[in-house]
Design a protein around this motif. Sequence first.
Motif, mmCIF file in Angstrom:
data_model
loop_
_atom_site.group_PDB
_atom_site.id
_atom_site.type_symbol
_atom_site.label_atom_id
_atom_site.label_comp_id
_atom_site.label_asym_id
_atom_site.label_seq_id
_atom_site.Cartn_x
_atom_site.Cartn_y
_atom_site.Cartn_z
ATOM 1 N N ALA A 23 -20.290 -13.432 -26.419
ATOM 2 C CA ALA A 23 -19.314 -14.534 -26.524
ATOM 3 C C ALA A 23 -19.394 -14.657 -28.244
ATOM 4 C CB ALA A 23 -19.450 -15.878 -25.882
ATOM 5 N N VAL A 53 -14.760 -21.396 -27.652
ATOM 6 C CA VAL A 53 -13.482 -20.487 -28.223
ATOM 7 C C VAL A 53 -12.924 -21.252 -29.214
ATOM 8 C CG1 VAL A 53 -11.267 -19.759 -27.243
ATOM 9 C CG2 VAL A 53 -13.314 -19.819 -25.775
ATOM 10 N N GLN A 70 -24.818 -13.796 -22.191
ATOM 11 C CA GLN A 70 -23.299 -14.403 -22.414
ATOM 12 C C GLN A 70 -23.018 -15.141 -23.627
ATOM 13 O OE1 GLN A 70 -21.522 -16.571 -19.029
ATOM 14 N NE2 GLN A 70 -23.486 -16.310 -17.944
ATOM 15 N N HIS A 90 -20.551 -25.071 -17.961
ATOM 16 C CA HIS A 90 -20.017 -23.846 -18.836
ATOM 17 C C HIS A 90 -19.837 -24.747 -20.229
ATOM 18 C CE1 HIS A 90 -16.152 -26.276 -18.735
ATOM 19 N NE2 HIS A 90 -16.518 -26.391 -17.529
ATOM 20 N N ALA A 124 -15.487 -15.313 -28.220
ATOM 21 C CA ALA A 124 -14.747 -14.702 -27.361
ATOM 22 C C ALA A 124 -14.350 -15.109 -26.178
ATOM 23 C CB ALA A 124 -15.288 -13.221 -27.185
ATOM 24 N N ARG A 125 -15.110 -15.829 -25.723
ATOM 25 C CA ARG A 125 -15.166 -16.795 -24.252
ATOM 26 C C ARG A 125 -16.058 -17.907 -24.333
ATOM 27 N NH1 ARG A 125 -16.415 -11.697 -23.362
ATOM 28 N NH2 ARG A 125 -18.636 -11.261 -22.812
ATOM 29 N N GLU A 126 -15.796 -18.679 -23.338
ATOM 30 C CA GLU A 126 -16.809 -19.751 -22.746
ATOM 31 C C GLU A 126 -17.967 -19.161 -21.920
ATOM 32 O OE1 GLU A 126 -16.689 -22.828 -24.164
ATOM 33 O OE2 GLU A 126 -14.574 -22.780 -25.007
#
Length: 174
Positions: free
Chosen positions: A108, A64, A104, A59, A69-71
């Motif tokens: 993100a 962030v 992703q 990950h 927005a997210r990992e």
Amino acid sequence: EQVLRGAAAVMEDSQHLSNFLQSVGGPASAAAQVQMVYRCDRKRFFMDGNIAFMDFTAHTQGAVAKGAAREVVVRGSMKSSFSPASNKLITVDVTLDTASFVRQVEAAAGGDAAVSARPSPATADAAAAAAHEADALLDSLQMPQIFVDKKDVAVAHAAAAAVAGPGSGSARDG
């Protein structure tokens, strides 16, 4: 499929990945770096002779903090072979779903909000088939397990002595 040969090629590809990761969440800066963190479950590690198999999860860390927005999370597997004489690493095959990873990263980074981090049905089917093949391979490599209870060993020795009878003995008996 991407095949890398030699340490120089692997180092170059790692640099490309690092450069790509720095684009997540905003412009690259020395203060905020995005890194990949890998976790390996020892329970999902298997070694047979000089060949090792392992599942991993990786990950991002720091995306962030840079405004993403997210990992991003990716799962994969690795197969390695080692030299029997020196125990040095000979080959490594790493398998992961790069399309899911890129989707992703795009989501993100604030790309198309409709982009899902979930793999497409075709990708999920291919991953399920690959997982089934890997399970079949690992099942075929399972080593027999022998469990011995100390009481059973004592009973087996007593039974062997009874069958041998009182007239037989070892050379040490005299």
